[in-house]
Design a protein around this motif. Sequence first.
Motif, PDB file in Angstrom:
ATOM      1  N   ILE A   1      22.089 -16.280  68.497  1.00 21.43           N
ATOM      2  CA  ILE A   1      22.940 -15.087  68.460  1.00 21.43           C
ATOM      3  C   ILE A   1      23.171 -14.666  69.901  1.00 21.43           C
ATOM      4  O   ILE A   1      22.217 -14.429  70.647  1.00 21.43           O
ATOM      5  CB  ILE A   1      22.278 -13.963  67.652  1.00 21.43           C
ATOM      6  CG1 ILE A   1      22.211 -14.391  66.183  1.00 21.43           C
ATOM      7  CG2 ILE A   1      23.066 -12.658  67.790  1.00 21.43           C
ATOM      8  CD1 ILE A   1      21.482 -13.429  65.302  1.00 21.43           C
TER       9      ILE A   1
ATOM     10  N   SER B   1      17.038  -7.487  59.566  1.00 16.05           N
ATOM     11  CA  SER B   1      18.501  -7.352  59.498  1.00 16.05           C
ATOM     12  C   SER B   1      19.120  -8.247  58.410  1.00 16.05           C
ATOM     13  O   SER B   1      18.577  -9.285  58.036  1.00 16.05           O
ATOM     14  CB  SER B   1      19.125  -7.688  60.851  1.00 16.05           C
ATOM     15  OG  SER B   1      19.208  -9.070  60.998  1.00 16.05           O
ATOM     16  N   GLU B   2      20.276  -7.783  57.971  1.00 16.40           N
ATOM     17  CA  GLU B   2      21.001  -8.492  56.915  1.00 16.40           C
ATOM     18  C   GLU B   2      21.358  -9.920  57.334  1.00 16.40           C
ATOM     19  O   GLU B   2      21.258 -10.851  56.538  1.00 16.40           O
ATOM     20  CB  GLU B   2      22.270  -7.702  56.604  1.00 16.40           C
ATOM     21  CG  GLU B   2      23.148  -8.310  55.554  1.00 16.40           C
ATOM     22  CD  GLU B   2      24.453  -7.540  55.426  1.00 16.40           C
ATOM     23  OE1 GLU B   2      24.418  -6.321  55.161  1.00 16.40           O
ATOM     24  OE2 GLU B   2      25.527  -8.164  55.614  1.00 16.40           O
ATOM     25  N   LEU B   3      21.736 -10.085  58.579  1.00 14.68           N
ATOM     26  CA  LEU B   3      22.150 -11.420  59.032  1.00 14.68           C
ATOM     27  C   LEU B   3      20.990 -12.421  58.904  1.00 14.68           C
ATOM     28  O   LEU B   3      21.197 -13.580  58.512  1.00 14.68           O
ATOM     29  CB  LEU B   3      22.657 -11.352  60.475  1.00 14.68           C
ATOM     30  CG  LEU B   3      23.153 -12.677  61.079  1.00 14.68           C
ATOM     31  CD1 LEU B   3      24.299 -13.269  60.260  1.00 14.68           C
ATOM     32  CD2 LEU B   3      23.599 -12.491  62.519  1.00 14.68           C
ATOM     33  N   TYR B   4      19.800 -11.972  59.256  1.00 18.98           N
ATOM     34  CA  TYR B   4      18.631 -12.840  59.100  1.00 18.98           C
ATOM     35  C   TYR B   4      18.476 -13.265  57.640  1.00 18.98           C
ATOM     36  O   TYR B   4      18.212 -14.430  57.336  1.00 18.98           O
ATOM     37  CB  TYR B   4      17.357 -12.107  59.556  1.00 18.98           C
ATOM     38  CG  TYR B   4      17.062 -12.236  61.039  1.00 18.98           C
ATOM     39  CD1 TYR B   4      17.906 -11.679  61.994  1.00 18.98           C
ATOM     40  CD2 TYR B   4      15.932 -12.905  61.493  1.00 18.98           C
ATOM     41  CE1 TYR B   4      17.632 -11.771  63.343  1.00 18.98           C
ATOM     42  CE2 TYR B   4      15.652 -13.018  62.852  1.00 18.98           C
ATOM     43  CZ  TYR B   4      16.502 -12.449  63.773  1.00 18.98           C
ATOM     44  OH  TYR B   4      16.232 -12.556  65.103  1.00 18.98           O
TER      45      TYR B   4
ATOM     46  N   LEU C   1      21.188 -15.738  56.658  1.00 20.34           N
ATOM     47  CA  LEU C   1      20.936 -17.061  57.239  1.00 20.34           C
ATOM     48  C   LEU C   1      19.743 -17.736  56.566  1.00 20.34           C
ATOM     49  O   LEU C   1      19.781 -18.937  56.265  1.00 20.34           O
ATOM     50  CB  LEU C   1      20.708 -16.944  58.749  1.00 20.34           C
ATOM     51  CG  LEU C   1      21.933 -16.550  59.579  1.00 20.34           C
ATOM     52  CD1 LEU C   1      21.540 -16.243  61.025  1.00 20.34           C
ATOM     53  CD2 LEU C   1      23.002 -17.640  59.556  1.00 20.34           C
TER      54      LEU C   1
ATOM     55  N   GLN D   1      33.983 -12.397  59.151  1.00 23.30           N
ATOM     56  CA  GLN D   1      33.015 -12.832  60.169  1.00 23.30           C
ATOM     57  C   GLN D   1      31.983 -13.792  59.554  1.00 23.30           C
ATOM     58  O   GLN D   1      31.630 -14.807  60.156  1.00 23.30           O
ATOM     59  CB  GLN D   1      32.280 -11.636  60.810  1.00 23.30           C
ATOM     60  CG  GLN D   1      33.140 -10.475  61.286  1.00 23.30           C
ATOM     61  CD  GLN D   1      34.278 -10.870  62.199  1.00 23.30           C
ATOM     62  OE1 GLN D   1      34.426 -12.046  62.571  1.00 23.30           O
ATOM     63  NE2 GLN D   1      35.132  -9.923  62.527  1.00 23.30           N
ATOM     64  N   TYR D   2      31.508 -13.433  58.358  1.00 23.13           N
ATOM     65  CA  TYR D   2      30.527 -14.312  57.708  1.00 23.13           C
ATOM     66  C   TYR D   2      31.130 -15.691  57.419  1.00 23.13           C
ATOM     67  O   TYR D   2      30.451 -16.721  57.535  1.00 23.13           O
ATOM     68  CB  TYR D   2      30.015 -13.670  56.414  1.00 23.13           C
ATOM     69  CG  TYR D   2      28.816 -12.757  56.617  1.00 23.13           C
ATOM     70  CD1 TYR D   2      27.683 -13.203  57.294  1.00 23.13           C
ATOM     71  CD2 TYR D   2      28.802 -11.465  56.102  1.00 23.13           C
ATOM     72  CE1 TYR D   2      26.579 -12.380  57.471  1.00 23.13           C
ATOM     73  CE2 TYR D   2      27.703 -10.626  56.264  1.00 23.13           C
ATOM     74  CZ  TYR D   2      26.585 -11.095  56.958  1.00 23.13           C
ATOM     75  OH  TYR D   2      25.495 -10.281  57.131  1.00 23.13           O
TER      76      TYR D   2
ATOM     77  N   ILE E   1      30.994 -17.646  60.543  1.00 25.27           N
ATOM     78  CA  ILE E   1      29.627 -18.101  60.841  1.00 25.27           C
ATOM     79  C   ILE E   1      29.295 -19.310  59.946  1.00 25.27           C
ATOM     80  O   ILE E   1      28.757 -20.327  60.417  1.00 25.27           O
ATOM     81  CB  ILE E   1      28.608 -16.953  60.621  1.00 25.27           C
ATOM     82  CG1 ILE E   1      28.866 -15.819  61.617  1.00 25.27           C
ATOM     83  CG2 ILE E   1      27.173 -17.469  60.780  1.00 25.27           C
ATOM     84  CD1 ILE E   1      28.087 -14.542  61.341  1.00 25.27           C
TER      85      ILE E   1
ATOM     86  N   TYR F   1      24.481  -5.576  61.785  1.00 28.34           N
ATOM     87  CA  TYR F   1      25.494  -6.607  61.559  1.00 28.34           C
ATOM     88  C   TYR F   1      25.736  -6.763  60.066  1.00 28.34           C
ATOM     89  O   TYR F   1      24.819  -6.608  59.252  1.00 28.34           O
ATOM     90  CB  TYR F   1      25.068  -7.961  62.152  1.00 28.34           C
ATOM     91  CG  TYR F   1      26.236  -8.906  62.277  1.00 28.34           C
ATOM     92  CD1 TYR F   1      27.103  -8.809  63.354  1.00 28.34           C
ATOM     93  CD2 TYR F   1      26.495  -9.855  61.296  1.00 28.34           C
ATOM     94  CE1 TYR F   1      28.198  -9.646  63.450  1.00 28.34           C
ATOM     95  CE2 TYR F   1      27.595 -10.699  61.386  1.00 28.34           C
ATOM     96  CZ  TYR F   1      28.444 -10.589  62.468  1.00 28.34           C
ATOM     97  OH  TYR F   1      29.532 -11.404  62.556  1.00 28.34           O
ATOM     98  N   GLY F   2      26.976  -7.091  59.743  1.00 25.79           N
ATOM     99  CA  GLY F   2      27.315  -7.311  58.332  1.00 25.79           C
ATOM    100  C   GLY F   2      27.514  -5.982  57.615  1.00 25.79           C
ATOM    101  O   GLY F   2      27.865  -4.973  58.226  1.00 25.79           O
TER     102      GLY F   2
END
Lengths: 397, 432
Positions: free
Chosen positions: B180, B191-194, B197, B263-264, B267, B399-400
């Motif tokens: 990142i 976090s949501e991104l973690y 992923l 964005q997702y 990614i 994020y997200g």
Amino acid sequence: MKEYHHLLPLATGYFGASSALYDFDGLIVVYGPAGGAWHINIEDEPRWYRGPATVVGAGLLEMDVILGNDDKFINNIVQTAKQLDRKFVALSGTPISEIIGTDLKGFAHTIEARTNLPVFMVPTAGSEPYPEGASKALLALADKFMDDSAPKVANGVNVLGAIHLSTGKENHLEPLYRGLIQQGYELLSVMSSPCSYVENPLEGFCRAPGAAINAVVSTSGIKLAQEMYSRYGTSFIVGMPVGRSGQDCFFKYLKGETYACESRVSGAGYRHAVVVGEPVLSYGIKHSLSYDFGIPEIDVVSVVPSEELFSEIVGCKGIMAEKGAADLDTDEENIIRQKMNTPDVDIVIADPCYKALLESEKRFVCLPHTAMSARANWDMPYEYVGEEGYNYLSEHM
Amino acid sequence: MNLDNAGIRLADLKQKSDFPFAPLEGVGPNLAGWGVIETCLLLPQSIAVMVGPSACLRHSAFMAHARGFTDRFYMLCMSELDMTLGNHLENIERGVADIISRRDEKVVFLIVGCPDYILGTDFTGVISRLEKSTGRRIILGAMAPITIGMKESPFTSAYTSFFEFLKDKDRDSSESVVNILGTFMPLPESSELYQVLNGAGIDKVLQIPLCRDLDEFSGMAKGTASVVMHPLANGLCGKMEKEMGIQSCFAPMSYGFSSIREQYDKIGGAIGCSFELDELEKSAGEKSVEMFKMIRGKKTAVGCSINGSPFELALCLLENGVDVETLFARGTIKPYEWGLMDNLRKIKPEIMVYNASHPALCGKTDPFDSIELAYGVDAGMYCKEAVNVPLSRYQEQAYGYEATIWMLEQTMEAMNNPVRNYDWIYEHDFLI
């Protein structure tokens, strides 16, 4: 070369010019890259907040420097000055204009011709102490605005050097102004913080030559005081009336009388003090520590040059500064650190920034110096003038 | 000065040259953002030594101290005359050597200001001698606002220079590492991104602000892909992509659900997988509905000091019934923001966009008195009657869909317990 780590380097020339001119309804153009003026405003000049544009940046870019885009900047300054409807325009130099040799004097002539406004340049750079820039700015303003035929006012007094970088927020000098009025003086001009007794600062500045005497409260006002003595025969005193004894001394000197120092020991109980800061205020503090609080040994560290205070000054009727053998002129972090940490020093009076240099437990009395810590301590409650100053010191020692 | 000089209707803002030109840099909050020093010091095991006239040093020192870098930041003060004559090089060499002798860090950023940049001072010899005598890595950088508008800003250059610590590293990418890039405050572990992923089988995520040392940082060389959250990192990810083959995508922090999904998707494309987002979106939608209701119809301004794009946030707010009236922007509108503006223009073309640094704006607060809600401390400065929500990049990084919730929770908090814009600027350092 000076090395800084924990401390900030002090404000320099163009910061001083901006501080000295801020209250006179002009437009001060800092002739450098965008960041210069922005940082002055956001850090060193908290008076800008939600206020009209006073200090603005030229927004100089690399290609402008390479190509010498002088016309572009002259046009931009003319356009802005006209539309903002200001009383004057001041151009203040930066390290870039100094290095590339920008002809700011020529700029000033051209802009003056195109705006019909008084325009002047202040030859500042980026390494000199801020009082130098403030002094130059006040002299340039005097050339443009002081009325040589201003009516004489027998009890008229001007306060010179009251720039916020040295004296802080305007309220700190209120006891001084009140004291002057109570003593029967008419306050013609204050240079340069707002003052409730002077309705229009620039008009007051024009009338300043009518004063019977000038009171210089920081080194930034000394050169203008000398100039006014030379042009108008106005004598002056230099000093900041800190505490009770300082106030007595100040008004005696102002009246042309001598002051017999009497120690009024309050039993503060300290043996050796170090005062760090602007010299006129620092020697004012020393006066109070000595005569109001009976501290036997007091060393002053002047972070801007103090030599003017101790040289022969024509027209000066009194200086409230006693030079000690161990006093220093320096703003170098390591030297100040050594001085503050001298083993027998038991009290330090300085801007709160300097506390980071203390290596052992000592009494530390905060006395913010805006040219050092800028807006960080702008709203901090503290006092130094007269009875209020005495009470502040008494409470914190 | 007429306020109209400083603003333009969104309907008329179609290209860069339409944006109101500031003849001089006003005192507006136009420069809030990333500084070179704080960017350099994101790299672990580094210190910064800045050299130049004390005026330039003072400017940068405020930023460094405000961001908590006092212990890793040194300044060497030079006079203009010495710089012009080149007499300062010897002092710099001696000064940097002395500082290094007191420090353990492996990397020293030697930062010069506009004067050395303009003079074209050659530091090659100084750096090579220092590297040889001290064994440390010395990287030259510039804190030079005179270079604003150049192809790569000094901030981006500083960030790009981190590549030096990746380029020679082992490229075994079997671990499925995702990098990142472009964050200053790190995303929290929760976090949501973690979670997203992890759900896709990515078990290792690296962020520069969380790397304890250069070894950990160099793990980025094993990256499957890099997610870029701020254009600052475009230079670095470009090099990583070109020279190391690490895929990257620009997926900035967004507030609107459609942008977030976009964005997702980007990614996922870079990593080579797809994410299950429906539940997250549904949950965020449920959480946000009541909060959006609380601000529906409120006259709102959005400034450019927020984390993310003011145009994207404005779009999100408008789509949810908030009455965005005013935007405060800088001249550096980012390429991806023009598309957002197109969408915004279709909904409310009469929105006024002001140049935050225009001198005509200074001292003008009355025209914005009707604004009830102001996002960004820059907007809050002009909108003095509004509840100010900073959404500063120095608060925390979200994020997200959690970014939308964060924005709304910050709004509710500010409405219930308003903090003065003055205090955001002067007590919390959110403007620098």
